[in-house]
Design a protein around this motif. Sequence first.
Motif, PDB file in Angstrom:
ATOM      1  N   GLU A 392       0.971  -1.229   0.040  1.00 30.47           N
ATOM      2  CA  GLU A 392      -0.014   0.042  -0.195  1.00 30.47           C
ATOM      3  C   GLU A 392       0.801   1.332  -0.111  1.00 30.47           C
ATOM      4  N   ASP A 419      -2.484  -0.953  -4.263  1.00 29.14           N
ATOM      5  CA  ASP A 419      -3.823  -0.850  -4.336  1.00 29.14           C
ATOM      6  C   ASP A 419      -4.577   0.515  -4.482  1.00 29.14           C
ATOM      7  N   ARG A 438      -2.999  -3.755  -8.105  1.00 30.53           N
ATOM      8  CA  ARG A 438      -3.949  -3.983  -7.550  1.00 30.53           C
ATOM      9  C   ARG A 438      -4.992  -2.924  -7.463  1.00 30.53           C
ATOM     10  N   ARG A 440      -7.695   0.056  -7.216  1.00 28.95           N
ATOM     11  CA  ARG A 440      -9.039  -0.255  -7.256  1.00 28.95           C
ATOM     12  C   ARG A 440      -9.520   1.128  -7.360  1.00 28.95           C
ATOM     13  N   ASN A 461      -5.300  -3.734 -13.813  1.00 29.39           N
ATOM     14  CA  ASN A 461      -5.690  -3.263 -12.431  1.00 29.39           C
ATOM     15  C   ASN A 461      -7.069  -3.696 -12.237  1.00 29.39           C
TER      16      ASN A 461
END
Length: 745
Positions: A392, A419, A438, A440, A461
């Motif tokens: 992260e 993410d 990842r 989002r 992604n």
Amino acid sequence: MTYFSALNNLIVGEIPTFICNLTELEALDMSNNVLTSTIPKCLGSLQLKFLNLAENHLQDPEHLCSVSSEALAPPHLFSDKDVLGFSHLDSPASIQVHIRFGPSSINIVSCDGVRHIKLIRSGSGSNGGLSSLQHLALDEIAISMSSKSVSVIKSSSLPGLQTLSLESCNISGILDESILQLLSLAYMNLSRNELFYIPEFFQNFTSLRVLKLAYCSIRSFPSGIFLLPELEILDVSRNDYPQKLFHQPHYPEPWGQLLKWDDSINQLTGGISAAIVNLPSLTELHLSSNMLTGSIPSSLLNLLSLVVLVLANNRFNGSLPNFFNQLPKLTYLQLDNNCFSGIIPSSISTLSALLVAHLSSNSINGTMDLSPFMSLQILEFLDLSNNRGLTELVPSNSSYSYVGSVQFLALNLSSCNIDSFPPFPQVNLGTLDLSNNRVRGKVPSWSWRNFYLESLLLNHNNIDGFEAVNGSSLQNSQIAYFSALNNLIVGEIPTFICNLTELEALDMSNNGLTSTIPKNHLQGQVPPMNSTLELVSLDNNLMSGKIGPRAFHNCINLGLLDLGNNQFNDTFPSSLSSFPNLKVLVLRANHLHGAITLSGSGEAFSSLHILDISGNHLSGSLPQELFTSLKDMMVNESKGNGYLSSRIGYYTFSVVQTFKGTTVLIPEISNIMFIINLSSNMFYDRILDEIGMLEALILLNISNNNLSGTIPVSLGNVQQMEALDLSNNHLCGGVRWNSLILHFL
């Protein structure tokens, strides 16, 4: 007049004779023109110290060969020195070049049976001529010397030679000791020859300041060269010699004045020992692409002058060094493709001179904290990609914020494990790459309002849409390339994207070959696109309706259009056939119907390399005008070894093809790849003879139609063919075309 320069013009014909009247002339530079005929003999009456006639079409005074001249440096560096140079001299089996300097002259002879260059001083005068020659360059002359012991130069007439450059001269063998007569040499360039071994006597060139031995097939290298007291630049890169990096015994300290050391792309083993401290003046260290191991020693902190550190493509391990605060001048750091682990040290924030940092493809882990880099006010390029342990991003409500005058030309965070989007709307970015993560949520609106951003890469992604954007805020947007393939975006293409005034490439396709990867679900019709677009890929979505002439009416520069694997229900878009730059057109797997119609007055699809309209409901006869208009496919000649690409450096063409039920992704399309896929439609009638005009065709698939008649003999002309599929039609008769074609399938 002492200096006359007319380089880089379009001067044609002979060298003007008025130049011979410039009796005070010392430097003449007419390189890179279109001069022809011979070098005037009257130039010999001038007391030239600098002569540059490179990149012309001249002949020597005796009409024995074509000559061009290239000096090593501009004339202001060579007061009171004679300079002679040649480059790109096409040497026959027997060649003699005679160049005259005032009362003296030089003969360069290379004949069959002669294994060295003779430099013979002739004429009179003790104060001029070759006795004072200090700079000699014979680069790229095909001397073609080969012997177990090579005498590169007979140097009795060159007692003061300081610069010798024999790069790319086809010299092959081990240098003999005759070269030691040139002990005044300060610059020696023997790169791109096959020297195999560098003799120990090279340690006797105590005046040498620059030694270049790149691409020399060297198998061993005397470590004593490091002790040369004046040596500043050493380039032994790209030799692939197996040797330990520091294999020499202990020497007195320091070793010398070495400033730049390039030992990259060899087979060096071992690690960087503490002995590196013996090179205190080092400013550039290039050791990339070897087999070096271990950690980076703290002794590097003693190299206070280090500006460039390149250790990429090795096997270094351990933590990233935490002593960056000891390298105040470091501007270029390249540690990618190693095995470094752990977190990014905070001391990297002290590298105030850093411009470029390559840290990709390691095992760096922990939270993606960019704050150490954001304090580096002149940092332009940061690459942390392919570190799967980075997770992260530090949240935007943390104790710091990304503000100030930081302006990245490129920030690459692809193939990590983050993410979310980076929380720095006020940072000026040129390129942002977040692909293969990842990430989002929705694309933040600040990415469109960042007036420096040119490329935004969000491929692979879990992005599901876009934040609302005020159209008036995009007037100064510089985005030229937007890619978001393989995401979860639903709905229609936002019209603000199509109206970006600088947009050249738009890729929101899936390109998925399996059912396990995420998929965009764009719906609706194609909105009108901006005239700047060169690449549009919307493959594998749920778009429907008509393609229509409005969508791409303004896209006159369009080079690639991929609308395959959608649900378009329309006739063949004939308006596209008039686009002069269109090279790739993919409309496969839609619901197109009717006959193929063209526009363009005989120039339809003239630049096309790939046409894929397979898997539709198109019908009618194969149009003759289609095959007679494909001009680029008719010329069976080399178009270079490159690949189709756009002016944008971040994008290459790719295409998916299906043969006999097997789907294959062709990731890059070479300049010589020509494909026609008309399979799985409802075409009837015969295969036209005109298809034999397409001599450059590589792949042809007309299977699964209703074609009848015989296979045309003209297919025998298509001898570059590698794949031909005519199956599941109603063809009859014998196979009568030239059997030579079978050798190319």
